[in-house]
Design a protein around this motif. Structure first.
Motif, PDB file in Angstrom:
ATOM      1  N   ALA A 140      16.408 -19.101 -14.602  1.00 30.73           N
ATOM      2  CA  ALA A 140      17.595 -18.251 -14.637  1.00 30.73           C
ATOM      3  C   ALA A 140      17.266 -16.862 -14.097  1.00 30.73           C
ATOM      4  CB  ALA A 140      18.123 -18.147 -16.058  1.00 30.73           C
ATOM      5  N   VAL A 141      18.154 -16.327 -13.267  1.00 29.86           N
ATOM      6  CA  VAL A 141      17.930 -15.031 -12.630  1.00 29.86           C
ATOM      7  C   VAL A 141      18.410 -13.906 -13.542  1.00 29.86           C
ATOM      8  CG1 VAL A 141      18.532 -13.578 -10.660  1.00 29.86           C
ATOM      9  CG2 VAL A 141      18.080 -16.017 -10.315  1.00 29.86           C
ATOM     10  N   LEU A 142      17.536 -12.926 -13.764  1.00 30.71           N
ATOM     11  CA  LEU A 142      17.867 -11.778 -14.602  1.00 30.71           C
ATOM     12  C   LEU A 142      18.363 -10.600 -13.781  1.00 30.71           C
ATOM     13  CD1 LEU A 142      14.702 -11.864 -16.902  1.00 30.71           C
ATOM     14  CD2 LEU A 142      16.936 -12.910 -17.344  1.00 30.71           C
ATOM     15  N   GLY A 143      17.837 -10.458 -12.562  1.00 28.74           N
ATOM     16  CA  GLY A 143      18.197  -9.310 -11.746  1.00 28.74           C
ATOM     17  C   GLY A 143      18.015  -9.602 -10.269  1.00 28.74           C
ATOM     18  N   ILE A 144      18.592  -8.732  -9.423  1.00 33.45           N
ATOM     19  CA  ILE A 144      18.510  -8.850  -7.976  1.00 33.45           C
ATOM     20  C   ILE A 144      18.055  -7.506  -7.411  1.00 33.45           C
ATOM     21  CG2 ILE A 144      19.824  -9.156  -5.832  1.00 33.45           C
ATOM     22  CD1 ILE A 144      19.436 -11.752  -7.216  1.00 33.45           C
ATOM     23  N   SER A 145      17.189  -7.547  -6.398  1.00 29.77           N
ATOM     24  CA  SER A 145      16.699  -6.330  -5.781  1.00 29.77           C
ATOM     25  C   SER A 145      16.490  -6.568  -4.288  1.00 29.77           C
ATOM     26  CB  SER A 145      15.382  -5.890  -6.434  1.00 29.77           C
ATOM     27  OG  SER A 145      14.935  -4.663  -5.899  1.00 29.77           O
ATOM     28  N   ILE A 146      16.263  -5.504  -3.542  1.00 38.63           N
ATOM     29  CA  ILE A 146      16.021  -5.592  -2.109  1.00 38.63           C
ATOM     30  C   ILE A 146      14.550  -5.297  -1.817  1.00 38.63           C
ATOM     31  CG2 ILE A 146      16.635  -3.176  -1.669  1.00 38.63           C
ATOM     32  CD1 ILE A 146      17.803  -4.097   1.023  1.00 38.63           C
ATOM     33  N   LEU A 147      13.996  -6.014  -0.834  1.00 43.46           N
ATOM     34  CA  LEU A 147      12.636  -5.775  -0.372  1.00 43.46           C
ATOM     35  C   LEU A 147      12.669  -4.909   0.877  1.00 43.46           C
ATOM     36  CD1 LEU A 147      10.654  -9.149  -0.603  1.00 43.46           C
ATOM     37  CD2 LEU A 147      10.140  -7.028  -1.780  1.00 43.46           C
ATOM     38  N   LEU A 148      11.734  -3.987   0.973  1.00 42.98           N
ATOM     39  CA  LEU A 148      11.576  -3.151   2.160  1.00 42.98           C
ATOM     40  C   LEU A 148      10.134  -3.242   2.628  1.00 42.98           C
ATOM     41  CD1 LEU A 148      13.511  -0.017   0.904  1.00 42.98           C
ATOM     42  CD2 LEU A 148      14.233  -1.498   2.783  1.00 42.98           C
ATOM     43  N   PHE A 149       9.937  -3.055   3.935  1.00 37.05           N
ATOM     44  CA  PHE A 149       8.604  -3.204   4.499  1.00 37.05           C
ATOM     45  C   PHE A 149       8.289  -2.040   5.419  1.00 37.05           C
ATOM     46  CE2 PHE A 149      10.196  -7.333   3.407  1.00 37.05           C
ATOM     47  CZ  PHE A 149       9.125  -7.914   2.746  1.00 37.05           C
ATOM     48  N   ASP A 150       7.001  -1.703   5.498  1.00 36.65           N
ATOM     49  CA  ASP A 150       6.559  -0.671   6.413  1.00 36.65           C
ATOM     50  C   ASP A 150       6.890  -1.045   7.847  1.00 36.65           C
ATOM     51  OD1 ASP A 150       5.516   0.960   4.489  1.00 36.65           O
ATOM     52  OD2 ASP A 150       3.431   0.380   4.804  1.00 36.65           O
ATOM     53  N   ALA A 151       7.316  -0.064   8.628  1.00 41.42           N
ATOM     54  CA  ALA A 151       7.441  -0.266  10.057  1.00 41.42           C
ATOM     55  C   ALA A 151       6.038  -0.438  10.639  1.00 41.42           C
ATOM     56  CB  ALA A 151       8.132   0.933  10.704  1.00 41.42           C
ATOM     57  N   PRO A 152       5.876  -1.277  11.649  1.00 34.08           N
ATOM     58  CA  PRO A 152       4.546  -1.457  12.242  1.00 34.08           C
ATOM     59  C   PRO A 152       3.943  -0.139  12.687  1.00 34.08           C
ATOM     60  CG  PRO A 152       6.063  -3.115  13.067  1.00 34.08           C
ATOM     61  CD  PRO A 152       6.883  -2.125  12.281  1.00 34.08           C
ATOM     62  N   ASP A 153       2.627  -0.021  12.462  1.00 32.33           N
ATOM     63  CA  ASP A 153       1.860   1.146  12.909  1.00 32.33           C
ATOM     64  C   ASP A 153       2.220   2.429  12.171  1.00 32.33           C
ATOM     65  OD1 ASP A 153       2.330  -0.126  16.233  1.00 32.33           O
ATOM     66  OD2 ASP A 153       0.661  -0.516  14.866  1.00 32.33           O
ATOM     67  N   GLU A 154       2.922   2.300  11.044  1.00 35.42           N
ATOM     68  CA  GLU A 154       3.217   3.490  10.258  1.00 35.42           C
ATOM     69  C   GLU A 154       2.181   3.652   9.144  1.00 35.42           C
ATOM     70  OE1 GLU A 154       5.377   5.811  10.561  1.00 35.42           O
ATOM     71  OE2 GLU A 154       6.791   5.047  12.050  1.00 35.42           O
ATOM     72  N   VAL A 155       1.987   4.874   8.713  1.00 34.68           N
ATOM     73  CA  VAL A 155       1.070   5.143   7.618  1.00 34.68           C
ATOM     74  C   VAL A 155       1.771   4.860   6.299  1.00 34.68           C
ATOM     75  CG1 VAL A 155      -0.305   6.909   6.460  1.00 34.68           C
ATOM     76  CG2 VAL A 155      -0.136   6.887   8.960  1.00 34.68           C
ATOM     77  N   GLU A 156       1.093   4.166   5.409  1.00 33.20           N
ATOM     78  CA  GLU A 156       1.700   3.810   4.126  1.00 33.20           C
ATOM     79  C   GLU A 156       1.919   5.057   3.271  1.00 33.20           C
ATOM     80  OE1 GLU A 156       0.218   1.555   0.108  1.00 33.20           O
ATOM     81  OE2 GLU A 156      -0.245   0.634   2.036  1.00 33.20           O
ATOM     82  N   VAL A 157       3.123   5.196   2.744  1.00 33.40           N
ATOM     83  CA  VAL A 157       3.461   6.317   1.865  1.00 33.40           C
ATOM     84  C   VAL A 157       4.084   5.748   0.599  1.00 33.40           C
ATOM     85  CG1 VAL A 157       4.817   8.419   1.592  1.00 33.40           C
ATOM     86  CG2 VAL A 157       3.853   7.839   3.818  1.00 33.40           C
ATOM     87  N   LEU A 158       3.619   6.207  -0.540  1.00 34.05           N
ATOM     88  CA  LEU A 158       4.154   5.715  -1.805  1.00 34.05           C
ATOM     89  C   LEU A 158       5.096   6.746  -2.409  1.00 34.05           C
ATOM     90  CD1 LEU A 158       0.939   4.198  -3.430  1.00 34.05           C
ATOM     91  CD2 LEU A 158       2.666   3.058  -2.038  1.00 34.05           C
TER      92      LEU A 158
END
Length: 345
Positions: A140-158
């Motif tokens: 059973a599903v409790l919640g829904i969310s969206i996934l996002l991804f880094d653009a290629p060759d970008e520096v990871e930022v949190l």
């Protein structure tokens, strides 16, 4: 590339579910290390967030530890600002801030907290209405969310307001699903998005990079847009994710209600909604002879407003066949949204 495979292979929704499983396993990367028995950590998905008065959101806490009791107790430091139920449902009551805590029932020393800010601005969040359609043996599903991804060759930022769930992959706010499967999907605020998920507007559709003499032409050359692909997991992305008591589940998302077990249905029969965030208004279209010569051809023509935009990827087939000859990206004209949880991450 997966784009070329879509052009030559007709996939039923049922076979797509199987392929999703294979690709998802490959995308998960190195498995987490085995930990000793007992609770070693508690993590609230989604991080700090802002809610308008009267809104609610479902918090999900993952308890880390092999053979550990996975239940938590929830509490709010300022219950008059926002209350939290035993299931983690936060309800915004009045303007202010509160600290919401999830504490392991097995080991009270293991806990996590987030700050919930309540705003009087009823337009503070971009939302979409939708419905979860049960598939197979998915919990059973409790919640829904969206996934996002880094653009290629970008520096990871949190950032503190989205949760990193893998290298370069982020989970937005988790929106609760009611007993009838309905949800109001809340998207991250602009100031919550990692800079690394953006690309220049003339580079936000990844497929354009694969074609010679094909480019995206924006009306504003300095506009930045979160990236999208017509081939992520063999379907357009970024995808939605379902949150269950047993973990995260990839969700196939459509603007139509279909029977995913129907072998006569192909992925080319339906448009796939996707969402991109633009830091300013901009129109983007493909240009160059190479766009039409691709296999399949690429045709982008969208008008983006500042903020979140729902677009749709559509497959154009050769007349009388199901061979994909072109992939189109357009603004969505639909208000319908159905999500099908298909495989655990």
């Amino acid at each position: 590339s997966f784009v070329l495979e879509v052009a030559s292979v007709t996939l039923s929704f049922r076979r797509l579910v199987t392929l999703l499983a294979i690709v998802a396993l490959a995308a998960c990367g190195t498995p987490p290390p085995v930990v000793v028995d007992g609770v070693t950590d508690v993590q609230i998905l989604g991080g700090d967030r802002t809610l308008p008065v009267g809104a609610s959101t479902l918090l999900t806490a993952f308890v880390v530890g092999q053979n550990a009791t996975t239940t938590v107790t929830w509490s709010s430091s300022e219950g008059s600002v926002a209350s939290v139920s035993g299931d983690g449902l936060v309800t915004a009551l009045e303007v202010g801030t509160t600290t919401v805590r999830a504490t392991s029932t097995a080991d009270p020393t293991q806990l996590d907290t987030i700050v919930v800010s309540v705003s009087a601005d009823l337009t503070a969040a971009y939302t979409e209405q939708g419905m979860v359609v049960p598939v197979g043996d998915v919990p059973a599903v409790l919640g829904i969310s969206i996934l996002l991804f880094d653009a290629p060759d970008e520096v990871e930022v949190l950032t503190s307001s989205v949760t990193e769930i893998g290298e370069g992959a982020y989970l937005g706010p988790v929106s609760p699903v009611d007993a009838d499967g309905r949800f109001t999907l809340a998207f991250p605020h602009a100031d919550a998005l990692p800079e690394s998920v953006y690309a220049a507007a003339d580079d936000f559709v990844l497929e354009a990079r694969l074609l010679d003499d094909c480019e995206l032409t924006p009306t504003d050359p300095v506009a930045r847009v979160t990236t999208t692909s017509a081939s992520f997991f063999l379907i357009p992305g970024p995808p939605l994710v379902a949150v269950t008591a047993e973990g995260l589940v990839l969700a196939l998302t459509l603007e139509a209600l279909v029977d995913v077990e129907d072998e006569t249905l192909s992925i080319v029969d339906f448009p796939f909604p996707i969402w991109v965030h633009a830091d300013r208004a901009v129109d983007v279209a493909t240009s160059g002879a190479g766009c039409a010569l691709g296999d399949p051809a690429l045709d982008v023509d969208v008008t983006l407003v500042e903020g979140w935009n729902r677009l749709v990827w559509s497959f154009v087939t050769e007349e009388g066949t199901e061979n994909v000859i072109a992939i189109e990206l357009r603004n969505s004209a639909s208000e319908d949204l159905f999500t099908y949880p298909v495989f655990g991450l």
